[in-house]
Design a protein around this motif. Structure first.
Motif, mmCIF file in Angstrom:
data_model
loop_
_atom_site.group_PDB
_atom_site.id
_atom_site.type_symbol
_atom_site.label_atom_id
_atom_site.label_comp_id
_atom_site.label_asym_id
_atom_site.label_seq_id
_atom_site.Cartn_x
_atom_site.Cartn_y
_atom_site.Cartn_z
ATOM 1 N N ILE A 13 0.993 -1.063 0.076
ATOM 2 C CA ILE A 13 -0.240 0.084 -0.054
ATOM 3 C C ILE A 13 0.871 1.292 0.077
ATOM 4 C CG2 ILE A 13 -1.415 1.320 1.336
ATOM 5 C CD1 ILE A 13 -3.136 -1.482 2.152
ATOM 6 N N THR A 17 0.146 4.179 -3.142
ATOM 7 C CA THR A 17 0.131 5.531 -2.597
ATOM 8 C C THR A 17 1.093 6.458 -3.311
ATOM 9 O OG1 THR A 17 1.077 5.103 -0.246
ATOM 10 C CG2 THR A 17 -1.358 5.017 -0.558
ATOM 11 N N SER A 26 -9.387 5.237 -1.331
ATOM 12 C CA SER A 26 -9.706 4.086 -0.716
ATOM 13 C C SER A 26 -10.628 4.219 0.481
ATOM 14 C CB SER A 26 -8.323 3.352 0.127
ATOM 15 O OG SER A 26 -8.102 4.297 1.026
ATOM 16 N N LYS A 54 -7.567 1.902 -4.464
ATOM 17 C CA LYS A 54 -6.000 1.275 -4.496
ATOM 18 C C LYS A 54 -6.394 0.127 -3.271
ATOM 19 C CE LYS A 54 -3.854 3.782 -7.101
ATOM 20 N NZ LYS A 54 -3.365 3.481 -8.437
ATOM 21 N N TYR A 55 -7.368 0.207 -2.231
ATOM 22 C CA TYR A 55 -7.636 -0.861 -1.451
ATOM 23 C C TYR A 55 -8.692 -0.659 -0.769
ATOM 24 C CZ TYR A 55 -5.739 2.464 2.170
ATOM 25 O OH TYR A 55 -5.538 3.317 2.987
ATOM 26 N N LYS A 100 -7.104 -4.777 -3.949
ATOM 27 C CA LYS A 100 -6.421 -5.169 -2.726
ATOM 28 C C LYS A 100 -7.486 -5.152 -1.518
ATOM 29 C CE LYS A 100 -2.228 -3.989 -2.364
ATOM 30 N NZ LYS A 100 -1.539 -5.228 -2.417
ATOM 31 N N ASP A 129 -2.191 -8.158 3.086
ATOM 32 C CA ASP A 129 -2.197 -6.688 3.601
ATOM 33 C C ASP A 129 -3.252 -6.643 4.690
ATOM 34 O OD1 ASP A 129 -0.276 -5.376 1.402
ATOM 35 O OD2 ASP A 129 -1.536 -6.617 0.350
#
Length: 326
Positions: A13, A17, A26, A54-55, A100, A129
């Motif tokens: 992560i 970022t 996110s 992104k997650y 993710k 993660d």
């Protein structure tokens, strides 16, 4: 799975970022109540996936105490689990969307052995993660307080670090996972309720960074200056990992007093005045969207590593904000 999706899933992560192309988006999900289907989770993701998150964080909670009445009309305190665990939901999200998934691992209300079982399952499923948190201690019952649990998140951090080396919680050895866990941890720009002052907060934040946290995500805040000042203090103490701002659009009138009480966050005077004018929750939604959009634009302008949105009950608000910002 396409190659670019595979690369994204295997990028930490802190690296996602740091990508220069655009601001990282996110958000966080709360698993639905027991008896609900995963469709509720998928509906939220389907609504927000156009902004290329992104997650996605998945919260978890220890079991909770409720009172049940028996056949004789006597009430007994019963410890129940109200929501499905984050392990299965994280795997479902990651496999369905290629996004993710970051489950929360909390120390309070879970034994060290239970934590190890969760790590074993997550490693097997390829969910590597995590977000490591102490968790809420207020609703623990007497049995939970006696558990062989970590008293704070740094103890949990040590267990994950040892697991990555092939050392179990009881000191026995096993084959280390092929892909070690990376993890983020929480930080508090307005200090944790148990910290005596902000300097103490920065001290423990640095401990998390020095012991291997990949990034930090903040507790929600409504005054961006508090975030900027906190980051400056952290950088001055040598904390170099990304500090991701976590924010939430207000969507209920009652949150004017509830959020400061529960999360110890300050509501700026201008926001307070606008919320006091609200006659309905629908009015509060509009104020919340406007304020959170303003926060997002200012954070983006300052070059933050990303913005993390707390999505509980606010999916439509976050969609409107993201449309303006991303």
């Amino acid at each position: 799975m396409k190659l670019d999706e595979f690369k994204k899933r295997n990028m930490t992560i802190s690296k996602t970022t740091a990508e220069p192309q655009k601001l990282s988006f996110s958000f966080e999900l709360l698993p639905p109540l027991k008896g609900s289907s995963i469709k509720q989770v998928f509906d939220t993701i389907d609504r927000l996936k156009e902004f290329e998150p992104k997650y996605i964080n998945i919260t978890t909670h220890h079991s909770e105490n409720i009172y049940k009445e028996d056949d004789n009309g006597v009430f007994h305190k019963v410890n129940v689990r109200k929501r499905p665990g984050s392990v299965a939901i994280a795997a479902a999200i990651q496999n369905r969307y290629g996004i993710k998934a970051v489950p929360h691992i909390i120390s309070q209300g879970f034994s060290k052995e239970e934590t190890e079982y969760a790590l074993i399952d997550l490693a097997f499923l390829g969910v590597t993660d995590l977000l490591l948190l102490r968790g809420d201690t207020k609703n623990l019952d007497s049995n939970q307080r006696k558990m062989d649990s970590h008293q704070n998140a740094t103890g949990l951090q040590e267990q994950v670090n040892n697991f990555n080396k092939g050392v179990a919680y009881d000191g026995s050895l096993f084959t280390a996972p092929e892909r070690p866990f990376t993890y983020g941890m929480a930080c508090y720009p307005e200090k944790h309720e148990e910290s005596p002052n902000l300097d103490s907060e920065v001290f423990y934040t640095k401990m998390k960074a020095d012991n291997g946290a990949d990034y930090l995500v903040t507790q929600m805040f409504f005054d961006n200056q508090k975030y900027f000042d906190f980051v400056d203090k952290c950088r001055a103490e040598g904390i170099t990992i990304p500090i991701i701002p976590g924010i939430k659009p207000i969507h209920l009138k009652s949150q004017l007093t509830v959020l400061p009480k529960i999360f110890r966050t300050e509501i700026p005077g201008e926001l307070e005045r606008e919320l006091r004018k609200c006659k309905t929750d629908a009015d509060a939604v509009e104020v919340g969207v406007e304020w959170c959009t303003m926060q997002s634009h200012e954070l983006a302008k300052k070059g933050v590593p990303g913005i993390h949105y707390y999505a509980l009950g606010t999916t439509e608000s976050i969609y409107r904000i993201a449309k303006e910002v991303y």
